[in-house]
Design an enzyme around this catalytic site. Structure first.
Site, PDB file in Angstrom:
ATOM      1  N   ALA A  58       0.121   5.110   4.340  1.00 32.64           N
ATOM      2  CA  ALA A  58       1.206   3.941   5.051  1.00 32.64           C
ATOM      3  C   ALA A  58       1.408   3.376   3.937  1.00 32.64           C
ATOM      4  O   ALA A  58       2.498   2.901   3.019  1.00 32.64           O
ATOM      5  CB  ALA A  58       0.515   3.913   6.493  1.00 32.64           C
ATOM      6  N   ARG A  59       1.166   2.182   4.161  1.00 31.39           N
ATOM      7  CA  ARG A  59       0.483   0.935   3.622  1.00 31.39           C
ATOM      8  C   ARG A  59      -0.340   0.194   3.438  1.00 31.39           C
ATOM      9  O   ARG A  59      -1.721   0.164   4.196  1.00 31.39           O
ATOM     10  CB  ARG A  59       1.513  -0.416   4.366  1.00 31.39           C
ATOM     11  CG  ARG A  59       3.073  -0.002   4.633  1.00 31.39           C
ATOM     12  CD  ARG A  59       3.642   0.271   3.554  1.00 31.39           C
ATOM     13  NE  ARG A  59       5.065  -0.002   3.081  1.00 31.39           N
ATOM     14  CZ  ARG A  59       5.693   0.485   3.178  1.00 31.39           C
ATOM     15  NH1 ARG A  59       5.018   1.781   3.194  1.00 31.39           N
ATOM     16  NH2 ARG A  59       7.581   0.696   3.224  1.00 31.39           N
TER      17      ARG A  59
ATOM     18  N   ASP B 122      -3.291   5.751  19.240  1.00 29.02           N
ATOM     19  CA  ASP B 122      -2.258   5.126  19.034  1.00 29.02           C
ATOM     20  C   ASP B 122      -1.751   3.830  20.298  1.00 29.02           C
ATOM     21  O   ASP B 122      -1.559   5.106  21.263  1.00 29.02           O
ATOM     22  CB  ASP B 122      -0.982   5.538  18.676  1.00 29.02           C
ATOM     23  CG  ASP B 122       0.092   5.389  17.988  1.00 29.02           C
ATOM     24  OD1 ASP B 122       0.193   4.417  18.727  1.00 29.02           O
ATOM     25  OD2 ASP B 122       1.302   5.697  17.439  1.00 29.02           O
TER      26      ASP B 122
ATOM     27  N   ASP C 237      -2.608   6.588  -1.404  1.00 24.63           N
ATOM     28  CA  ASP C 237      -1.778   6.472  -1.774  1.00 24.63           C
ATOM     29  C   ASP C 237      -0.386   4.853  -2.152  1.00 24.63           C
ATOM     30  O   ASP C 237       0.625   4.786  -3.147  1.00 24.63           O
ATOM     31  CB  ASP C 237      -0.393   7.371  -1.556  1.00 24.63           C
ATOM     32  CG  ASP C 237       0.658   7.561  -1.785  1.00 24.63           C
ATOM     33  OD1 ASP C 237       1.466   7.819  -3.240  1.00 24.63           O
ATOM     34  OD2 ASP C 237       2.004   7.706  -1.576  1.00 24.63           O
TER      35      ASP C 237
ATOM     36  N   HIS D 137       2.042   5.339  -5.033  1.00 24.29           N
ATOM     37  CA  HIS D 137       2.516   5.334  -3.743  1.00 24.29           C
ATOM     38  C   HIS D 137       3.919   5.824  -4.042  1.00 24.29           C
ATOM     39  O   HIS D 137       5.190   5.666  -3.864  1.00 24.29           O
ATOM     40  CB  HIS D 137       3.781   3.932  -3.807  1.00 24.29           C
ATOM     41  CG  HIS D 137       3.963   3.772  -2.686  1.00 24.29           C
ATOM     42  ND1 HIS D 137       3.637   2.116  -2.071  1.00 24.29           N
ATOM     43  CD2 HIS D 137       4.785   3.962  -1.820  1.00 24.29           C
ATOM     44  CE1 HIS D 137       4.646   2.158  -0.560  1.00 24.29           C
ATOM     45  NE2 HIS D 137       4.899   3.436  -0.910  1.00 24.29           N
TER      46      HIS D 137
ATOM     47  N   GLU E 118       1.133  -3.978  -5.525  1.00 26.05           N
ATOM     48  CA  GLU E 118       1.876  -2.277  -6.528  1.00 26.05           C
ATOM     49  C   GLU E 118       2.845  -3.034  -7.415  1.00 26.05           C
ATOM     50  O   GLU E 118       3.523  -3.760  -7.197  1.00 26.05           O
ATOM     51  CB  GLU E 118       1.929  -1.537  -5.073  1.00 26.05           C
ATOM     52  CG  GLU E 118       1.266  -1.235  -4.488  1.00 26.05           C
ATOM     53  CD  GLU E 118       2.450   0.381  -3.693  1.00 26.05           C
ATOM     54  OE1 GLU E 118       2.700   0.166  -3.070  1.00 26.05           O
ATOM     55  OE2 GLU E 118       0.994   0.639  -2.379  1.00 26.05           O
TER      56      GLU E 118
END
Length: 353
Positions: free
Chosen positions: A247-248, A187, A272, A296, A277
């Site tokens: 996350a995305r 990060d 997920d 999701h 989507e």
């Protein structure tokens, strides 16, 4: 407060009409907003329709439906705050909002534990090939399960790489360490000391790709992270790596992930989130026995929706009362507003922090 001075808060889409009365339908948001504002449901079949309906509103609350892009934000003439009842902020063009002097808030600390639990569930299920084992049992191939898992290393001593080290990643790291995993994290916006204090080793992007046996994605989706896990990234990973994403979806280039799964470069994946989507039913990831897809739902629990709704109501209420919010996605806009700084402000660094 007179009707003339009360604020108007636009709700982008009406909730499923569990109750007909508007005040009851938005009772949780109104716990904070009722003394100063009225909620207005704005029809949003198109972006233009929503922009027109919300043009005279002082605030907007949204997390779904029409994306508030520059064409919409530029027409919110009276809006001073956009409240998101979610962690991610991809439903709003934050740069356009900042340019317009509009504060954008989110709820970054409402469902951290739920998402961390889900990430661990997907990780364990992917490593232990839960979907494939279930298929074998259901199809009567009972004795084929053990030979498959005879080739799967045990968790203890393996390395989990976390992409981003925000709130959810930190909780995921704690869970992973309980299973005996070594945890590393990349990060660029978190200091090495902060990562190290959590018992996690800070590493570079290339180090994470090369060293991790398992990779869990927790970063926000933006220009920097879009398709950051692509063919080039997969090529740098260990053979048989496991990928988890809560996350995305667009952080992973799905076509490249599909190829990596087919080639065996990636052993399994737990997702997920997807690029589109809901996905097309022909998406090959849905049919792969070594891929677990959930719709999701990582943040979902009995606590999640009520808490998020109350929180977004408080955030918007603070701004409408002339105060800095608790969680601002675009904090550089705050000194340019007449809002009063009322507390030691944590300066939220982003939607997934």
């Amino acid at each position: 407060m007179t009707a003339a001075t009360r604020k108007k808060v636009a709700m982008q889409l009406p909730r499923a009409a569990e109750v007909a009365n508007l005040e009851q339908r938005y009772s949780l948001e109104l716990e904070a907003l009722a003394p100063i504002a009225d909620i207005v449901e704005v029809p949003s079949p198109t972006a233009d329709a929503f922009a027109e309906g919300a043009a005279d509103c002082d605030a907007v609350i949204t997390s779904w439906g029409i994306r508030l892009d520059e064409s919409v934000v530029s027409r919110l003439d009276k809006c001073v705050v956009i409240g998101l009842g979610s962690v991610g902020v991809d439903m709003v063009d934050v740069e356009a909002a900042t340019e317009a002097g509009i504060v954008v808030t989110n709820t970054p600390d409402v469902f951290i534990e739920e998402v961390a639990d889900h990430a661990m569930m997907l990780l364990l299920a992917s490593i232990r090939r839960a979907k494939e084992q279930n298929i074998l049992a259901a199809e009567g191939d009972w004795f084929k399960g053990r030979p498959q898992l005879n080739h799967v290393p045990r968790l203890m001593g393996r390395t989990l790489g976390l992409v981003s080290f925000g709130n959810v990643a930190r909780c995921t790291a704690a869970r992973a360490k309980a299973f005996g995993l070594n945890v590393i994290a990349y990060d660029p916006y978190v200091s090495e000391l902060t990562i190290g204090d959590a018992g996690v080793e800070p590493v570079s992007w290339s180090e994470l790709l090369a060293r991790a046996d398992y990779i869990s994605v927790h970063s926000p989706h933006n220009e920097e992270t879009h398709h950051s896990l692509n063919a080039g990234a997969f090529a740098q990973m260990k053979d048989g790596v496991v990928i988890v994403n809560t996350a995305r979806g667009p952080i992973i280039k799905e076509d490249d992930l599909t190829e990596a799964l087919l080639s065996g470069k990636v052993q399994a994946a737990g997702l997920d989130v997807l690029e589109k989507e809901p996905p097309d039913l022909g998406n090959p990831l849905l049919a792969m026995p070594n891929v677990i897809v959930t719709p999701h739902v990582a943040s979902a629990s009995t606590r999640m929706r009520p808490t998020a709704r109350r929180r977004v109501g408080r955030e918007v209420s603070l701004v409408l009362r002339g105060k800095w919010p608790m969680s601002c996605v675009n904090p550089t806009v705050l000194p340019k507003t007449p809002l009063e700084r009322w507390q030691p402000y944590p300066m939220n660094r982003g939607p997934n922090r």
